[in-house]
Design an enzyme around this catalytic site. Structure first.
Site, PDB file in Angstrom:
ATOM      1  N   GLU A  77      -1.016  73.003  56.501  1.00  0.00           N
ATOM      2  CA  GLU A  77       0.354  73.424  56.826  1.00  0.00           C
ATOM      3  C   GLU A  77       0.817  72.868  58.167  1.00  0.00           C
ATOM      4  O   GLU A  77       1.372  73.581  58.999  1.00  0.00           O
ATOM      5  CB  GLU A  77       0.446  74.955  56.797  1.00  0.00           C
ATOM      6  CG  GLU A  77       0.069  75.525  55.430  1.00  0.00           C
ATOM      7  CD  GLU A  77       0.241  77.032  55.291  1.00  0.00           C
ATOM      8  OE1 GLU A  77       0.163  77.734  56.308  1.00  0.00           O
ATOM      9  OE2 GLU A  77       0.451  77.480  54.150  1.00  0.00           O
ATOM     10  N   ASP A 124      -3.375  82.291  48.093  1.00  0.00           N
ATOM     11  CA  ASP A 124      -2.961  82.788  49.408  1.00  0.00           C
ATOM     12  C   ASP A 124      -2.634  84.275  49.399  1.00  0.00           C
ATOM     13  O   ASP A 124      -1.460  84.642  49.401  1.00  0.00           O
ATOM     14  CB  ASP A 124      -1.734  82.000  49.896  1.00  0.00           C
ATOM     15  CG  ASP A 124      -1.377  82.337  51.328  1.00  0.00           C
ATOM     16  OD1 ASP A 124      -2.186  82.999  52.004  1.00  0.00           O
ATOM     17  OD2 ASP A 124      -0.282  81.931  51.786  1.00  0.00           O
ATOM     18  N   GLU A 177       1.352  90.857  53.951  1.00  0.00           N
ATOM     19  CA  GLU A 177       2.327  89.766  53.835  1.00  0.00           C
ATOM     20  C   GLU A 177       2.984  89.689  52.453  1.00  0.00           C
ATOM     21  O   GLU A 177       4.206  89.607  52.355  1.00  0.00           O
ATOM     22  CB  GLU A 177       1.634  88.436  54.168  1.00  0.00           C
ATOM     23  CG  GLU A 177       2.531  87.229  53.972  1.00  0.00           C
ATOM     24  CD  GLU A 177       1.831  85.918  54.299  1.00  0.00           C
ATOM     25  OE1 GLU A 177       0.681  85.939  54.786  1.00  0.00           O
ATOM     26  OE2 GLU A 177       2.448  84.866  54.065  1.00  0.00           O
TER      27      GLU A 177
HETATM   28  C1  GCU Z   1       0.122  81.904  54.703  1.00  0.00           C
HETATM   29  C2  GCU Z   1       1.136  82.463  55.656  1.00  0.00           C
HETATM   30  C3  GCU Z   1       1.274  81.611  56.874  1.00  0.00           C
HETATM   31  C4  GCU Z   1      -0.093  81.391  57.489  1.00  0.00           C
HETATM   32  C5  GCU Z   1      -1.042  80.814  56.472  1.00  0.00           C
HETATM   33  C6  GCU Z   1      -2.463  80.721  56.950  1.00  0.00           C
HETATM   34  O1  GCU Z   1       0.588  80.738  54.126  1.00  0.00           O
HETATM   35  O2  GCU Z   1       2.362  82.593  55.005  1.00  0.00           O
HETATM   36  O3  GCU Z   1       2.137  82.267  57.754  1.00  0.00           O
HETATM   37  O4  GCU Z   1      -0.007  80.555  58.588  1.00  0.00           O
HETATM   38  O5  GCU Z   1      -1.078  81.649  55.353  1.00  0.00           O
HETATM   39  O6  GCU Z   1      -3.265  81.535  56.513  1.00  0.00           O
HETATM   40  O7  GCU Z   1      -2.797  79.843  57.730  1.00  0.00           O
END
Ligand code: GCU
Length: 675
Positions: free
Chosen positions: A288, A362, A390
């Site tokens: 990400e 996730d 979340e």
């Molecule tokens: C999810 C979450 C993110 C977080 C990511 C992670 O995608 O929405 O906010 O950074 O997990 O676990 O790194």
């Protein structure tokens, strides 16, 4: 009396009857030892017993009387030394304890013994929990030892005070005031963690701000670590892989570059100069948008190892996250981490653990367990679960996650024969493991009640209890939490416990039943099954449900994306077989026609409608049940939970209506009228 929830499960209230019985058994407190931890044990026992017995119990370090509670180690207490429990104590390890009713010099006493002060603190909290939950304390023969070594909170807090996926106010860490000003909350937090055996915390977001590693920040972090130390809570940090460039002004963060290796070594030395018991680094790399070794053509193992080498002389660990899903690895996001990490098994340094989320996508309301559990024979794998809700209603919906984690921990990986549950894999009982652990992306913030929703506290609590013993039942945990947090009245406890036990399934039913997942948009809260636009395909909802006029579901079978093959037999065969795949995972693994016949005899469409209906009804029933507790628990917390339940009921109806309306348009089938 109104309560605000700040005291968590440490309210120390018992019934009058219990107080009378306990009063005969607890007449003197004797904690031998000079450390700050022993001071904490003294304070805790004194405060707790005074509150629970309605009178101050004498704190006497010299004499010994009937009803003494003797706490300490063989090293510090001659009374404990003379008991000669050496072999039994040895079996409790570094953090375990023994609690026994015994007789010393003809006096009936209770002994809480351990090898180190921290075990004595855990033992004291255990003893107090027995009293808080109304259990007998007159014939104790308890020996406990945590099944997992690393039991860590993972905070996703940013230096500016915001919290990624935080729903309970701003970050508790006041970076402007640190290191000079130490909020009382820091000690209260560590105390709460210690009370359930949590022994460390990663203080900052995995999307790590590089400034956390700057010298100025480290001095602040060290001050916090000093507060936590006597509670046995060790400090850990999320590290940004490009820190050598961003902070060190090097030209590269390539893990095989000598200057990079030296930079991490110097940084580790600096940290240990300030925090001698620093636990180590958590790293989110090449995920990400985060930097990582792959940016330099290196593997995750090479990336983890450069940090591991820097920490090794200080006995620190690296927790390297497996939350990676590069699109070039496989079309199915759920498969990618397994492919990347199994390739690297055996290539990590001994002080690296791979940190794996419970499921392969996730933190969805329901996922099958991640196939990496049991699959790495030479690499420690620790589990990451998420207490901050979340995808589970955040701090607005009442969802107890103990049952979800129990389902995960009890899943049989079959990595080595049957019975190779995730819990056993984590404890190193399937493949021996140098590092064992479980962490929780966690929920406390600055809200008075710490977690936003009063019931979200139970998820912090359940995490701690399960990290200590991953084979504990979710029901037992709910029961003890309720007794400590709300009431010891058996009827009230039964009602609240049942509410908790059913709450996660209720949530699944009105949001993502039958293996559906990711039916949300960017806020991860509201339904958004139509979401087909995002920076990446695997952030949309349509990628996962694949609903069309023909049917719905993600084909991960051998005839489709083959994700099932990542599981050991016979698990892979079970998931692969439409008839044997548990229906709760149906649309995770299978793509089915709308009129596919379910076990109930209903068509898939009708079953789906029924699940959403049922979920919304269950939410409404939950609200009613809660109303029946009016007057049984304090008014303020009752009202605050009730207010959120009203929202939850409305949201559940919205989920049902919007999802069914959307899928109904695709399936071209009528949505039954909602009740
Ligand atoms: C999810 C979450 C993110 C977080 C990511 C992670 O995608 O929405 O906010 O950074 O997990 O676990 O790194």
């Amino acid at each position: 009396m109104d309560e605000d929830g700040y005291k968590l499960w440490l309210r120390y209230i018992t019934s009058g009857d219990a107080a009378r019985t306990y009063g005969r058994i607890v007449r003197q407190l004797r904690v031998d030892g000079p450390s700050a931890t022993c001071g904490i044990i003294r304070d805790e026992l004194r405060t707790a017993t005074t509150a629970m017995l309605g009178r101050a119990v004498s704190l006497n370090e010299n004499g010994l009387q009937a009803g003494a509670v003797i706490v300490g180690t063989a090293g510090n207490s001659s009374l404990i030394r003379d008991l000669n429990w050496t072999a039994d104590l040895l079996a409790t390890g570094d953090e375990g304890f023994i609690i026994r009713s015994a007789t010393i010099a003809k006096h009936p006493v209770t002994v809480i013994a351990s090898n180190h002060d921290i075990g004595a603190l855990y033992g004291a909290f255990h003893f107090l929990r027995l009293m808080q939950t109304g259990q007998p304390i007159d014939r104790l023969g308890i020996a406990e030892r945590p099944a997992l070594q690393l039991r860590l909170m993972n905070h996703w807090d940013n230096p500016n005070g915001s919290i990624e996926r935080g729903y309970a106010g701003r970050s508790m860490w006041d970076w402007n005031a640190l290191p000079e000003k130490l909020s009382q909350r820091y000690a209260d937090y560590a105390r709460a963690c210690a009370s359930i055996g949590i022994n460390g915390a990663v203080i900052n977001n995995v999307n790590a701000d590089v400034r956390m590693l700057a010298s100025e920040s480290l001095r602040k972090i060290a001050a916090l670590a000093d507060v936590w130390r006597p509670y046995g809570v060790r400090m850990y940090l999320s590290a940004n892989f490009s820190a050598p460039v961003q902070l060190g002004r090097l030209a590269t963060a390539d893990p095989l570059d000598r200057s990079v290796m030296n930079w991490w070594k110097a940084k580790a030395d600096e940290i240990y100069g300030l925090i001698p018991d620093f636990g180590g680094f958590l790293v989110k790399a090449n995920s990400e948008g985060q930097p990582g070794p792959k940016t330099y053509g290196r593997t995750h193992a090479e990336g983890a190892n450069v940090l591991a080498d820097a920490l090794a002389p200080h006995r620190g660990n690296v927790m390297w996250r497996a939350f990676v899903y590069d699109e070039d690895i496989d079309p199915d996001r759920a498969k990618r981490a397994y492919i990347e990490f199994t390739r690297l098994d055996g290539q990590f340094r001994p002080n690296v653990a791979v940190q794996v989320k419970n499921g392969p996508v996730d933190f969805q309301p329901r996922e099958p367990f991640h196939p990496l559990f049991g699959a790495m024979k030479q690499t420690p794998v620790i589990a990451e679960i998420q207490a901050t809700q979340e995808y589970l209603g955040q701090a607005k919906h009442l969802v107890y996650l103990g049952t979800m984690w129990e389902e995960f921990l009890n899943s049989d990986t079959h990595a080595k024969d049957s019975g190779s549950t995730v819990a056993k894999v984590l404890a190193g009982k399937v493949h021996p493991s140098r590092i064992t652990g479980m962490v929780s992306v966690t929920n406390p913030g600055l809200d008075t009640n710490w977690c936003g929703h009063h019931f979200s506290q139970s998820n912090w609590y359940a995490f701690g209890r399960l990290a200590w013993n991953p084979e504990m039942s979710a029901e037992t945990i709910a029961d003890e939490w309720t007794r400590m947090t709300f009431s010891n009245d058996d009827k009230t406890v039964a009602v609240i416990r049942d509410v908790m036990i059913g709450s996660r399934e209720t949530f699944v039913n009105y949001t993502m039943p039958l293996g559906l997942h990711h039916l949300i948009g960017g806020d991860h809260y509201a339904p958004m099954p139509w979401n087909d636009r995002a920076p990446r395909a695997d952030w949309t909802a349509t990628y996962y449900h694949q609903a069309s006029a023909e049917g719905i579901g993600f084909d991960r079978t051998r005839r489709g994306g083959r994700a099932v093959e990542q599981y050991f037999p016979p698990v892979c065969d079970m998931f692969d077989d439409l008839k044997r795949c548990p229906e709760k995972y149906l649309l995770w693994f299978h793509r089915c026609a709308w009129d596919y016949r379910m076990k109930s005899g209903k068509t898939l469409w009708d079953e789906l409608c029924a699940k959403y209906q049922q979920g919304a009804e269950q939410a409404a029933a939950l609200q009613k049940t809660w109303q029946s507790l009016d007057g049984k628990i304090d008014a303020r917390r009752h009202r605050e939970v009730a207010d959120r339940l009203a929202l939850q009921v409305a949201d559940a109806a919205k989920w049902r209506d919007q999802i069914l309306e959307f899928f109904g348009r695709l399936s071209k089938r009528p949505v039954p009228r909602s009740s």
